[in-house]
Write a protein that holds these residues in place. Structure first.
Motif, short mmCIF file in Angstrom:
data_model
loop_
_atom_site.label_atom_id
_atom_site.label_comp_id
_atom_site.label_asym_id
_atom_site.label_seq_id
_atom_site.Cartn_x
_atom_site.Cartn_y
_atom_site.Cartn_z
N GLN A 185 0.78 -1.37 -0.04
CA GLN A 185 0.05 -0.03 0.03
C GLN A 185 0.89 1.11 0.01
OE1 GLN A 185 -2.66 1.03 3.39
NE2 GLN A 185 -4.27 0.56 1.81
N TYR B 253 1.74 3.34 -2.98
CA TYR B 253 0.81 4.30 -3.86
C TYR B 253 0.04 5.31 -2.97
CZ TYR B 253 -3.32 1.62 -2.38
OH TYR B 253 -4.21 0.82 -1.67
N ARG C 231 -0.64 6.54 -9.16
CA ARG C 231 -1.28 5.87 -8.09
C ARG C 231 -1.80 4.70 -8.51
NH1 ARG C 231 -4.52 3.23 -6.28
NH2 ARG C 231 -6.28 3.54 -4.83
N ASP D 195 -0.39 0.53 -7.77
CA ASP D 195 -1.22 -0.40 -6.76
C ASP D 195 -1.37 -1.87 -6.94
OD1 ASP D 195 -3.41 -1.50 -5.31
OD2 ASP D 195 -4.55 0.42 -5.51
#
Lengths: 244, 590
Positions: free
Chosen positions: A138, A141, A177, A181
């Motif tokens: 996690q 991003y 982003r 992920d």
């Protein structure tokens, strides 16, 4: 008393923007948005701006304060200089009225990078059906996921001013982003962010990251996508990608 | 009169916050052509400001029955229990759905979704994304909606009225803020998802857009508003600005101290005191919001609050959590506290005080989100589906947006598929008249200043309809609200422009807020008991199930004090008991 010089533009009656001076009887703890409210309430009801949450989350209230892009709700009267502060709409974006700038251009650019998760059913799931993702995954991003779409970075970016098709910092950060992920498999998105309208349009001055009120660091996100793009042309025998 | 622009859709969603976006996505995925109207760009909606998290049973030691019972007891038995059952049964799936669409829920080291403790909840079941849960939920929904071509967004359109004829909703009238053009949106299904009305009070945690527009629209269209006297006062907001300091601070182990440094909540039936940093469910700082705000009121009266430049406060101490945990779990709180009051919570306690936060009441709906007007659905804070009763538990409302937003979208799409009759000509004539009247408001002559009227309303609400209420104060407040509402028609507006006339929008919002304030005031004055967030200090200081285990329904009145009726509360499996927190709540628990 605080004196503000505010850039005014009424599209129905003004040929060009003009400056108007206002005196505000405010408290040091007031934000700039409180001061604008005072002006509208007591001095000039025609002054227009956008604002809502007054806690730096809704992204509505970006303006230039003495030329620096800021969220109006995070500028307090106690922090303003003794001379009159100049308040203007965000640079590089069409002015609609007074301190309001066009949001459509940003949203068009954002949509162009397909900012939505494109998952795979093959991903491992946890006890309630959630896709597993460790804090370390996690962390790749999470920083770029903090973008509130306030467009301060567009006002700070010199390329936005001269390269119209350039997607710009916030949209490219959004692409990064999702591309970073572990749950995302939308690799087609990579194409849209390469090229001169994408990350290669960035000249690396880093003003976007200085302007960001949420610590997103779009400049770093763009550089990582440049690396990712460059590596995709180099045989993996020689170089190992950072996001394998 | 400018020409009216007419837009046809199958499903019309009013509001681009969590409930509106979830409804739009569900309707679009059901095959409907959706028009999504919002007075702000969707990512600006106030869902963005929610911090703590969203409730859904996720732990092996937790179960739906426990979530159900916590919610019903938290609501002081004014919940409709079938709505609560539906909610708890669907919440987890919705939170998981959001995860599948990218929501960055905070995780356990092994990658599972983490949950945190929250007030009034017997088990940890609040999913969270640090302390920006609402932001990440809204962002995920907005991004997901961008991918759906059958959702047409109409951003910065201010809805001015529902087009209702013979009990059927055919669409809405609206104003395009950027141009001032009048619009008529026609659709067989309309979903109201316009949020709450915290801004009818002066001191509140809400964004400036939270003015109760949808509540007023539904009321004017003939629906009663239900349980409006139940207004949640959040116990912890920053003095002066009212900026929210999330309950998650206490869920993570934060403690509340009075001026003497005492954990005063133990004096209000919430003890025994728990060690700092070791929060216990339903005890001390993890009691429900109504009880905590009431405790502050008593401390203030007793002179045990801390004076601060912008009002009395108590101290929220987070120092023992340590810098690392604060940065991981509560980054927004650290930043807000530093920016607004110059205090980093790792170094010193944050001054906090109660502020109006949430509208428990709203437009009455069935569990399936339908209202008494055919074709009109409501979801989220503007709706009263029966979930929150007299006091909402923290983290139930973010899950509510998703569960009932989805239900509304699916229902609305199904009705659109089945086909509905077009609006009769007379309804369209009414719409034209309505839009004409709105256009005529620009630069209208009058003697009343908008800001003065708005502030007078807010002050009356703060004084007479706050944490504790008194009969005579409420009667006085109510007659003042009636006068203030009447004086709106004498408002002086000075901006004659068409484009982005935000003075006109503020006037329309104020007219909605005045209606909602009156609905709250009338409902509060009529409820002669104390329950949940409605607490009286006069002869009616205890709960009275004999007379008032009932939903209040306030009917619209053009002028004067509106009439109040009562309707039944649905109790399926959990009959009323005494609400217990603290040590007593632990009896029988492991």
């Amino acid at each position: 008393m605080t004196v503000l010089e505010i850039q005014r533009y009424l599209p129905e009656s003004d040929q060009a923007p003009r400056w108007q001076r206002y005196e505000v009887e405010g408290e040091p703890a007031w934000s700039l948005i409180d001061a604008l409210g005072y002006i509208k309430d007591h001095v000039d009801p025609t002054l227009a701006w956008r604002a809502s949450c007054r806690m730096g989350m809704c992204g509505s209230c970006g303006v230039l304060v003495d030329g620096v892009p800021r969220l109006g709700c995070e500028v307090f009267l106690r922090d303003l200089p003794d001379r009159p502060a100049r308040i203007a709409p965000l640079a590089h974006l069409p002015v609609e009225r007074d301190l309001m700038v066009d949001t459509e251009g940003y949203l068009r650019r954002l949509r162009a990078v397909e900012p939505w998760l494109q998952p795979s059913d093959a991903d491992p799931v946890g006890p309630v059906g959630e896709r597993l993702q460790t804090p370390a995954q996690q962390a790749k991003y999470l920083e770029t996921a903090q973008c509130i779409g306030c467009m301060l970075c567009y006002a700070a970016c010199p390329q936005v001013a001269v390269n119209e098709p350039f997607l710009g910092p916030a949209a490219l950060a959004a692409a990064h982003r999702y591309l970073s992920d572990s749950r995302d498999h939308g690799h087609a998105r990579r194409g849209s962010v390469q090229g001169l309208q994408g990350v290669w349009g960035c000249t690396l001055v880093g003003t976007c990251s200085e302007a960001c009120p949420k610590g997103v660091d779009p400049a770093a996100a763009i550089q990582r996508e440049k690396v990712r793009g460059a590596l995709s042309f180099v045989p993996s025998l020689f170089v190992r990608g950072e996001d394998d | 009169m400018r020409e009216i622009v007419t837009v046809h859709a199958e499903v019309l969603v009013i509001g681009g916050g969590g409930a509106g976006l979830r409804a739009a996505i569900a309707a679009a995925e059901s095959g409907a052509r959706v028009a999504l109207l919002s007075k702000v760009y969707p990512m600006r909606s106030h869902t963005v400001a929610a911090e703590g998290g969203a409730a859904g049973v996720a732990q092996p030691e937790d179960d739906l029955e426990a979530h159900f019972r916590d919610t019903v007891a938290g609501g002081d038995w004014l919940c409709d229990q079938s709505a609560v059952s539906y909610f708890v049964a669907h919440a987890t799936a919705e939170l998981t759905w959001l995860e599948h669409h990218g929501c960055p829920w905070s995780r356990e080291p092994d990658g599972r979704v983490a949950v945190r403790k929250f007030g009034g909840m017997k088990r940890a079941r609040t999913w969270f994304a640090a302390d920006k849960s609402g932001f990440h939920i809204l962002q995920t929904l907005f991004h997901t909606a961008l991918a759906l071509p059958s959702i047409d967004r109409f951003d910065e359109f201010f809805c001015t009225g529902l087009l209702v004829h013979d009990g059927v909703c055919h669409g809405v009238m609206a104003l395009r803020i950027s141009t001032g053009e009048p619009y008529l949106f026609l659709a067989p299904s309309v979903v109201l998802a316009t949020g709450g009305a915290g801004r009818v009070y002066r001191f509140n945690t809400n964004g400036s857009i939270v003015t109760g527009d949808g509540l007023a629209m539904a009321w004017r269209a003939g629906l009663p508003l239900r349980d409006m006297e139940f207004v949640q006062v959040h116990p912890t907001a920053l003095p002066g600005s009212g900026v929210l300091i999330t309950e998650a601070c206490r869920g993570e182990g934060g403690i509340l101290l009075n001026a003497e440094g005492r954990r005063y909540l133990q004096d209000y039936g919430l003890g025994p005191e728990t060690p700092p940093g070791q929060p216990r469910n339903k005890t001390m700082e993890l009691g429900p919001r109504d009880r905590l705000s009431q405790a502050f009121w008593h401390e203030q009266r007793a002179g045990r609050t801390v004076p601060s430049p912008r009002g009395d406060a108590v101290h929220l101490d987070l120092r023992h959590l340590g810098a690392e945990r604060l940065a991981e779990r509560l980054p927004l709180i650290c930043s807000l506290s530093e920016k607004h009051v110059g205090i980093h919570p790792k170094d010193a306690p944050i001054p906090v005080r109660p502020a109006v936060h949430y509208t428990m009441g709203g437009v009455p709906t069935s569990v399936d989100t339908s209202t008494a007007i055919s074709g009109l659905y409501a979801a989220g804070e503007c709706a009263s589906v029966g979930l929150h009763g007299a006091n909402r538990l923290g983290s139930n409302s973010l899950a509510e947006l998703l569960v009932f937003g989805r239900a509304a979208g699916e229902r609305a799409a199904a009705r659109a598929r089945a086909g509905a009759p077009p609006p009769p000509g007379s309804a369209l004539g009414h719409a034209r008249e309505h839009l004409c009247a709105i256009q005529a408001l620009r630069a209208k002559k009058g003697t009343v200043r908008l800001a003065e009227l708005r502030d007078a309303m807010g002050s009356i609400m703060d004084e007479c309809f706050g944490i504790y209420r008194l009969g005579p104060d409420m009667e006085r407040g109510l007659s003042r609200l009636v006068e203030l509402r009447e004086s709106w028609s004498d408002l002086e507006l000075r901006d004659a422009s068409e484009r982005f006339n935000t003075e006109l929008i503020a006037a329309l919002e104020l007219s909605c807020a005045l209606d909602v304030a009156l609905a709250i005031g009338a409902s509060a004055a009529a409820r002669k008991e104390s329950r949940g967030s409605h607490q009286r200090l006069d002869a009616f200081s205890v709960r009275d199930d004999e007379r008032f285990l009932a939903h209040s329904l306030v009917d619209y009145a053009e002028s004067g004090v509106p009439a109040i009726r009562y309707g039944p509360v649905e109790i399926t499996s959990y009959p009323p008991e005494e609400r217990v927190y603290g040590g007593e709540a632990q009896v029988g628990d492991s």
